[in-house]
Write a protein that holds these residues in place. Sequence first.
Motif: not given
Length: 254
Positions: A161, A155, A159
């Motif tokens: 970078d 997760s 999300d």
Amino acid sequence: MLTRLRKAIYRVRGFYEGQLGGVPFRLDPYHSKFWRRVGAGRWEPETYAVLDAHLAADADYLDIGAWIGPTVLYAAKKARHVWAFEPDATAFRHLAWNIELNGLRNISALPVALSTRTGVARMASFGGEAGDSMTSLLNAEAADGSDVVTLDWDSFAADADLSRVSLVKIDVEGAEFGLLAALRPWLEAQRPALYLSTHAPYLAEAKRAAQMAALAETLSFYATCHDETGAVVTAEALTAPDALTRFRTFLFTG
């Protein structure tokens, strides 16, 4: 008497003036003894050498198990961005304080434990004191433990970078045995340098060899492994007798 007076002065002033890897910082006064040790080069000089070798102004750094920040602060001066994870509430409080003391704005510090699932887990220190750098998810049954938030690696990676991460440091007091399997697909695809502290002594003796062998297999895609001295070693080093009875550190590259 002099030591107590110095500590009192640091606490009244609000910070200790020290150095990490030769770079000056303002540091929390409650760990002044430790900061003096770091400043004198007596705490993991090999770690600062790894940070120097694998960080640059256009690269990012992932510090999993950041403690009070001796590597996070230094890395923030070398890297574009730092992701820092520290679930121990006492340690995180000092980590956040040290970040603020130095006005560092390129650090994302999160008070969570990266894990294989998102939820709540219990952890406690093997040393018996919160914030002492020995807090572990493997010590969940201890009477003085506390609940912490865990964040699923997949997760987080979906999300954030992480395309510029050049170095990952993992020092999670035994949780590496479960966490690294979750990280493997990303590590294999991106190939950042991996600086891994292992904690076989926290495992039951009968399980140590198998767990360390599993670590070696998980990381077998890396071309090169170095030990704490900088020497190139083979995967067998992770299952050598001293790796089962000591807290060994390895650098994986390539």
